[in-house]
Scaffold this motif. Structure first.
Motif, mmCIF file in Angstrom:
data_model
loop_
_atom_site.group_PDB
_atom_site.id
_atom_site.type_symbol
_atom_site.label_atom_id
_atom_site.label_comp_id
_atom_site.label_asym_id
_atom_site.label_seq_id
_atom_site.Cartn_x
_atom_site.Cartn_y
_atom_site.Cartn_z
ATOM 1 N N UNK A 488 0.829 -1.189 0.000
ATOM 2 C CA UNK A 488 0.000 0.000 0.000
ATOM 3 C C UNK A 488 0.876 1.256 0.000
ATOM 4 N N UNK A 489 0.423 2.219 -0.782
ATOM 5 C CA UNK A 489 1.103 3.510 -0.834
ATOM 6 C C UNK A 489 0.124 4.576 -0.332
ATOM 7 N N UNK A 490 0.561 5.368 0.639
ATOM 8 C CA UNK A 490 -0.336 6.324 1.289
ATOM 9 C C UNK A 490 0.296 7.705 1.350
ATOM 10 N N UNK A 503 -8.153 17.081 6.811
ATOM 11 C CA UNK A 503 -7.072 16.321 6.192
ATOM 12 C C UNK A 503 -7.632 15.385 5.135
ATOM 13 N N UNK A 504 -6.790 15.039 4.174
ATOM 14 C CA UNK A 504 -7.119 14.052 3.151
ATOM 15 C C UNK A 504 -6.051 12.968 3.146
ATOM 16 N N UNK A 505 -6.483 11.761 2.794
ATOM 17 C CA UNK A 505 -5.536 10.652 2.654
ATOM 18 C C UNK A 505 -5.831 9.907 1.366
ATOM 19 N N UNK A 506 -4.798 9.638 0.605
ATOM 20 C CA UNK A 506 -4.918 8.885 -0.644
ATOM 21 C C UNK A 506 -4.162 7.572 -0.463
ATOM 22 N N UNK A 507 -4.881 6.452 -0.665
ATOM 23 C CA UNK A 507 -4.284 5.132 -0.515
ATOM 24 C C UNK A 507 -4.393 4.377 -1.828
ATOM 25 N N UNK A 508 -3.277 3.807 -2.275
ATOM 26 C CA UNK A 508 -3.242 2.970 -3.475
ATOM 27 C C UNK A 508 -3.008 1.538 -3.029
ATOM 28 N N UNK A 509 -3.949 0.634 -3.376
ATOM 29 C CA UNK A 509 -3.869 -0.761 -2.949
ATOM 30 C C UNK A 509 -3.840 -1.676 -4.171
ATOM 31 N N UNK A 510 -2.691 -2.208 -4.543
ATOM 32 C CA UNK A 510 -2.676 -3.254 -5.570
ATOM 33 C C UNK A 510 -3.254 -4.549 -4.993
ATOM 34 N N UNK A 545 -5.463 -6.153 -10.019
ATOM 35 C CA UNK A 545 -6.179 -4.887 -10.055
ATOM 36 C C UNK A 545 -5.538 -3.853 -9.171
ATOM 37 N N UNK A 546 -6.147 -2.668 -9.197
ATOM 38 C CA UNK A 546 -5.645 -1.537 -8.445
ATOM 39 C C UNK A 546 -6.838 -0.798 -7.850
ATOM 40 N N UNK A 547 -6.761 -0.508 -6.557
ATOM 41 C CA UNK A 547 -7.824 0.217 -5.870
ATOM 42 C C UNK A 547 -7.259 1.525 -5.323
ATOM 43 N N UNK A 548 -7.898 2.625 -5.683
ATOM 44 C CA UNK A 548 -7.554 3.946 -5.151
ATOM 45 C C UNK A 548 -8.633 4.367 -4.166
ATOM 46 N N UNK A 549 -8.186 4.729 -2.973
ATOM 47 C CA UNK A 549 -9.143 5.103 -1.932
ATOM 48 C C UNK A 549 -8.785 6.498 -1.401
ATOM 49 N N UNK A 550 -9.791 7.395 -1.417
ATOM 50 C CA UNK A 550 -9.592 8.754 -0.917
ATOM 51 C C UNK A 550 -10.435 8.931 0.347
ATOM 52 N N UNK A 551 -9.758 9.317 1.440
ATOM 53 C CA UNK A 551 -10.410 9.443 2.750
ATOM 54 C C UNK A 551 -10.290 10.879 3.241
ATOM 55 N N UNK A 552 -11.378 11.362 3.824
ATOM 56 C CA UNK A 552 -11.401 12.729 4.363
ATOM 57 C C UNK A 552 -11.675 12.684 5.856
ATOM 58 N N UNK A 553 -10.937 13.492 6.596
ATOM 59 C CA UNK A 553 -11.229 13.690 8.012
ATOM 60 C C UNK A 553 -12.019 14.978 8.112
ATOM 61 N N UNK A 563 -14.420 10.509 9.940
ATOM 62 C CA UNK A 563 -13.585 9.922 8.896
ATOM 63 C C UNK A 563 -14.475 9.261 7.857
ATOM 64 N N UNK A 564 -14.296 9.637 6.581
ATOM 65 C CA UNK A 564 -15.182 9.154 5.530
ATOM 66 C C UNK A 564 -14.393 8.840 4.268
ATOM 67 N N UNK A 565 -14.611 7.616 3.709
ATOM 68 C CA UNK A 565 -14.075 7.277 2.397
ATOM 69 C C UNK A 565 -15.019 7.867 1.359
ATOM 70 N N UNK A 566 -14.658 9.028 0.813
ATOM 71 C CA UNK A 566 -15.586 9.721 -0.066
ATOM 72 C C UNK A 566 -15.412 9.339 -1.535
ATOM 73 N N UNK A 567 -14.296 8.693 -1.898
ATOM 74 C CA UNK A 567 -14.100 8.275 -3.287
ATOM 75 C C UNK A 567 -13.278 6.998 -3.317
ATOM 76 N N UNK A 568 -13.818 5.978 -3.995
ATOM 77 C CA UNK A 568 -13.105 4.722 -4.185
ATOM 78 C C UNK A 568 -13.183 4.351 -5.660
#
Length: 766
Positions: A488-490, A503-510, A545-553, A563-568
C-alpha cells in the motif's frame, strides 16, 4: 377613653374575622382546594359559592359563576360559565353536575377539546396545538377518560366554520383512544357529504389507533372506478392487523388482510394475503374488442424471524401469487409489478461455538411469460460447518464445510415440462495460512479439497444424445489460492482552508490473486443447475487490479463519523490459462454475458463510488470486453439530498448479449421527492424507461397538500405492460385520490396506491 374602646373593638374584630365570610377571600371546602370566590354561604352540609369561583381537586380544576356542593352526597352543581380542565382536556358548559365519589358528571350545552399528542403530523395544524374538538347538548363524563356526547359533533378543525366535522346523534369518546359515533353525517364547510350509521374514529395520543382508515378513490383503464377501504386494529404495542377491501367497477372485488407482530429482539413477523375475484370484462383496443375471462387469484406474502431456545433461529419469507398477469395488471408499486419471481423460503439454523448447522427449504420460480417459467431451489438444503480455528501455536487455520441438497429444477413451457431435479453432496475441508504482520502488505494462502457427488448425470443414449439419467457421478479436486493486497502507498496532506475536511488521505492498494484448480474428468457429464456445478478444473486464474481510496477527516461538527471514504476507484481483470474457464467465473463476473466467446482474459471491470455525504452518492460499474471492443455491461446509480426537503435518485443500466447484439437491455430510472418545511406540500415524480425498446414503462406523479386539520393526496400513473405476457390492453392509466383528517391519516391500499407511501400521517407504524 374613646381611643381605648376603639382599640378593644378592633382587636375583637381581628379575632372574629376568620369566622366571618368575606368578599374575595378563599374559603376551605371539604374535598376541594378553593383558590378564589367572592361570596360563600354554609348551611349544614351545603356550601354555596358565588362570583368567579375557582376550585381544584387533584389535577382537575373547576371554574363557574356559582357552585353548590353537598358534603354528605359529595355532589357538586356548577352553573354559569362553567369550565372543567384536566391535563389534556378542557370542557366549557352552561351547567355541570358532578359526583366526587363516582367521578361521573353531566355537562349541559357543552364544548370540549382534547390533545391529540406529539406524534401526529403537526403540518395539519399550522401554528395551533394538535387538538380534537367536540360539542353536544349533553356531554356525560361516564368514566375517568370516557365521555358520552348526545346530539353533538366532533372535529380537529379550530376555525369558526370547520373544514370538516362529524355530526352524530350519540358519540362515545375514550380520550387518547377512540370515538364511536352513531347516525353520523360528515360535513365539509357545513355541507353534508355522506352518512354513516356507525363510525369508529381513532384519537390515540401515539400514532397507532384502532379504527377505519379513510377510503381512497381511484380510476384505471383496466380496473375501472375503484374504492379502497381499510380497518386497522391496534391489538397492543407489539401487534396489529389491517383488513382491506377494494371494489372495481370493471374487474370485481378484492379483500385482504395483514398481521404484524414484534415478540422481542430478533423476533418479529408480518403476514399478508389478498384474494381477488375478477369478473369478465371487455375492452376496445386498436386491434378490436378484447375480453378477459372471469378468474379467481390470490397473493400471499410473509416475512418472519424468530429466536428459539438452544441457540436456534428460524426465518421464513413467502412471496407467492397465482397469476403473473394479474400481479402486473393490478399492482401499482414498481417493485411488485416488475417482479417476475415467486418464492418460498424457510430456514432453521443454530450455532454452538465453532459449529453451525442449517436446514433450508427454498424455491424460486422465474416467469418468462404467463405460460413459461423455470423453478429451482433446495428442497431441502442441509449444511454443517466448522468455523476456522488455529492449530495449536502454528500459523495454520483449518475449517470444514459440508452440504447435502435436493436440487429442484423444473422448466415449463405451455404444456411441456422438463424436470432436472437431483441430489448433491459436497464436503470441503480447508487449510489457511495468513500473513498480516506488515500493515502495508498482506498474504492469505489456502488449500481446499472439494469432494462432490451427484445422484444423476448425463449419459449417451442409443441415438448418441446426452440425456439425464440416474447414474451417480463424483468429482474431486484441489483449490489452491493466494490473495495478496499491497504494498500500500499512502499520502496524507492538511487542508487548513478547505471547508470540507481538515485532512485528506490517498491510498493505493494493488490486489493480486493466484488460483489453481486441479483437473477432473467428466465436466460435460455434470448436470449444471447451480453456480457451484459450473466450476471448471485444470486451469490457473490470475486476478489483478488496483484500488484507489480517498479518505477525508471531516471538520468537527460536520457529522458523527468524522472519517469518511468519499471516493473509491477500482480497476480489475482476470487471466485464465484455459479460455473456456472465462465462461464460468460467476464469482467475479456473475452475468457471464450469456454467449460470450471463450477468452484468456475476462472483461476489464471498472468500479467507482463517490460519496461525499451520507445523502449524496454515485456508484458505477463498467465491464469492457476487449474482444468485442465495447462495453458489455454498464451500471450507474446515484442519489442526492438537499437538507430535509429534496431527495433525487436515478440509475442507468445496460447489458449486451452476444446472441442478441442488436437488442441490448438498456434501462433508465429516476425519481425526485420533495416536501416543504413543516410538510405542508410534498410530492414525487418517478419514471422507468426502456431505452432498448424506446418505451416509457412506468411514469408516476404523486402530490399531497396538508391544510389545517385535513389534507389531500393524488396520484397519476401511466404503465405500459411488458411484452413477455399477454394483457388486455397495452397501457393502463391510473388515478388515485385520498383524503386525510388530522389525527387519522390516509393509507395505501394492498395494491400499492400512491407508490405504497402517502407521505402523510398514518395510524399503522410501530
Amino acid at each position: 377613653m374613646h381611643s381605648t374602646h376603639t382599640l378593644r373593638v378592633l382587636a375583637l374584630l381581628l379575632l372574629l374575622m376568620p369566622l366571618l365570610p368575606a368578599a374575595g377571600r378563599a374559603q376551605q371546602v371539604p374535598g376541594f382546594k378553593v383558590t378564589k370566590q367572592l361570596k360563600i354561604e354554609i348551611s349544614g352540609n351545603t356550601y354555596h359559592l358565588e362570583g368567579q369561583v375557582e376550585m381544584e381537586q387533584g389535577n382537575q380544576k373547576f371554574y363557574a359563576d356559582q357552585v353548590d356542593y353537598d358534603t354528605s352526597t359529595r355532589l357538586m352543581v356548577a352553573t354559569g360559565n362553567v369550565v372543567y380542565t384536566s391535563p389534556q382536556t378542557r370542557i366549557a358548559a352552561d351547567k355541570l353536575e358532578y359526583s366526587l365519589d363516582t367521578k361521573i358528571g353531566v355537562f349541559h350545552n357543552a364544548t370540549g377539546s382534547t390533545y391529540l399528542g406529539d406524534k401526529v403530523d403537526k403540518s395539519f395544524f399550522g401554528t395551533q396545538e394538535p387538538d380534537a374538538l367536540f360539542y353536544g347538548e349533553r356531554i356525560e363524563k361516564v368514566g375517568p377518560k370516557r365521555y358520552k356526547i348526545t346530539h353533538g359533533g366532533f372535529t380537529s378543525c379550530v376555525q369558526p366554520t370547520p373544514r370538516w366535522e362529524l355530526v352524530s346523534s350519540t358519540a362515545m369518546v375514550e380520550l387518547d383512544e377512540y370515538a364511536v359515533l352513531t347516525n353520523t353525517m360528515l360535513k365539509v364547510k357545513g355541507v353534508p357529504v355522506f352518512y354513516l350509521p356507525v363510525m369508529y374514529y381513532p384519537i390515540q395520543s401515539d400514532d397507532r389507533a384502532t379504527g377505519f382508515l379513510l377510503p381512497t378513490y381511484g380510476s384505471s383503464t383496466i380496473r375501472g372506478q375503484s374504492i379502497s377501504n381499510a380497518f386497522f386494529w391496534a391489538i397492543n404495542r407489539s401487534q396489529d392487523a389491517t383488513i382491506y377491501h377494494d371494489w372495481f367497477t370493471k374487474r370485481g372485488q378484492g379483500v385482504g388482510g395483514e398481521y404484524r407482530y414484534v415478540a422481542g429482539a430478533g423476533s418479529q413477523g408480518s403476514f399478508t394475503t389478498y384474494y381477488l375475484k375478477e369478473k369478465e370484462a371487455s375492452y376496445d383496443t386498436t386491434s378490436g374488442p378484447v375480453t378477459t375471462p372471469a378468474a379467481t387469484n390470490y397473493e400471499i406474502r410473509a416475512n418472519v424471524a424468530q429466536v428459539l431456545p438452544l441457540n436456534l433461529r428460524a426465518r421464513g419469507n413467502i412471496d407467492y401469487f397465482s397469476s403473473i398477469v394479474t400481479r402486473a395488471t393490478f399492482n401499482q408499486n414498481p417493485y411488485d409489478w416488475s417482479s417476475r419471481t415467486r418464492s418460498m423460503r424457510g430456514n432453521l439454523s443454530g450455532t454452538w461455538g465453532r459449529q453451525s448447522v442449517s436446514a433450508t427449504y427454498d424455491t424460486t420460480e422465474l416467469f418468462y411469460s404467463d405460460t413459461s417459467s423455470s423453478l429451482q431451489g433446495g428442497t431441502p438444503r442441509l449444511s454443517y460447518n466448522l468455523a476456522q480455528s488455529r492449530i495449536g501455536q502454528t500459523p495454520f487455520y483449518y475449517a470444514l464445510g459440508s452440504e447435502w441438497v435436493s436440487i429442484a429444477r423444473v422448466d415449463k413451457d405451455g404444456d411441456r415440462e422438463a424436470d432436472q431435479s437431483l441430489s448433491r453432496f459436497d464436503i470441503t475441508p480447508t487449510l489457511r495460512v495468513p500473513f498480516n504482520r506488515w500493515p502495508f502488505l498482506t498474504f492469505n494462502s489456502s488449500v481446499a479439497y472439494h469432494y462432490t457427488r451427484w445422484t444423476e448425470s448425463y449419459v449417451r443414449d442409443a441415438n448418441n444424445r446426452d440425456v439425464q439419467a440416474e447414474v451417480p457421478l463424483t468429482r474431486s479436486y484441489f483449490d489452491l489460492r493466494t490473495d495478496i493486497v499491497g504494498p500500500k502507498f499512502t499520502k496524507v496532506w492538511d487542508t487548513p482552508k478547505n471547508g470540507y475536511a481538515e485532512k485528506y488521505k490517498h491510498t493505493i492498494e494493488p490486489i493480486f490473486t493466484l488460483q489453481r484448480l486441479t483437473a477432473f474428468e467428466d465436466f460435460d457429464r455434470i448436470v449444471k443447475l447451480e453456480g457451484y456445478d459450473f466450476t471448471y478444473g485444470g486451469t490457473t486464474r490470475i486476478a489483478y487490479g488496483l484500488v484507489n481510496r480517498f479518505t477525508a477527516k471531516r471538520r468537527s461538527g460536520e457529522s458523527a463519523a468524522r472519517t469518511r471514504d468519499f471516493l473509491t476507484v477500482g480497476l480489475t481483470q482476470s487471466y485464465y490459462s484455459d479460455p473456456r474457464a472465462s465462461l464460468y467465473d460467476f464469482g467475479s463476473y456473475p452475468l457471464n454475458y450469456f454467449g460470450r466467446l471463450p477468452s484468456n482474459f475476462s472483461p476489464i471491470n471498472f468500479s467507482a463510488q463517490f460519496s461525499p455525504t451520507a445523502r449524496t452518492s454515485v456508484t458505477t460499474r463498467l465491464d469492457w470486453d476487449d474482444r468485442a471492443g465495447e462495453f458489455q455491461s454498464i451500471r450507474l446509480n446515484g442519489q442526492w439530498g438537499l437538507k430535509e426537503w429534496l431527495d433525487v435518485t436515478g440509475g442507468w443500466s445496460q447489458r449486451k448479449f452476444s446472441f442478441f447484439p442488436d437488442r441490448p437491455d438498456k434501462f433508465l430510472n429516476a425519481s425526485a421527492s420533495f416536501k416543504t418545511k413543516g410538510n405542508r406540500f410534498g410530492g414525487t415524480y418517478a419514471f422507468f424507461y426502456d431505452l432498448g425498446r424506446s418505451v416509457m414503462m412506468d411514469q408516476r406523479i404523486v402530490g399531497y397538500y396538508n391544510a389545517q386539520c385535513c389534507g389531500i393526496v393524488v396520484e397519476y400513473q401511466a404503465y405500459n405492460f411488458p411484452q413477455y405476457s399477454t394483457f388486455a390492453v397495452p397501457q393502463d392509466r391510473r388515478f388515485n385520490i385520498g383524503f386525510t383528517l388530522a389525527g387519522l391519516g390516509t393509507f395505501s391500499n394492498f395494491l400499492g396506491a400512491f407508490g405504497g407511501n402517502t407521505g402523510q400521517s398514518g395510524s399503522r407504524s410501530f
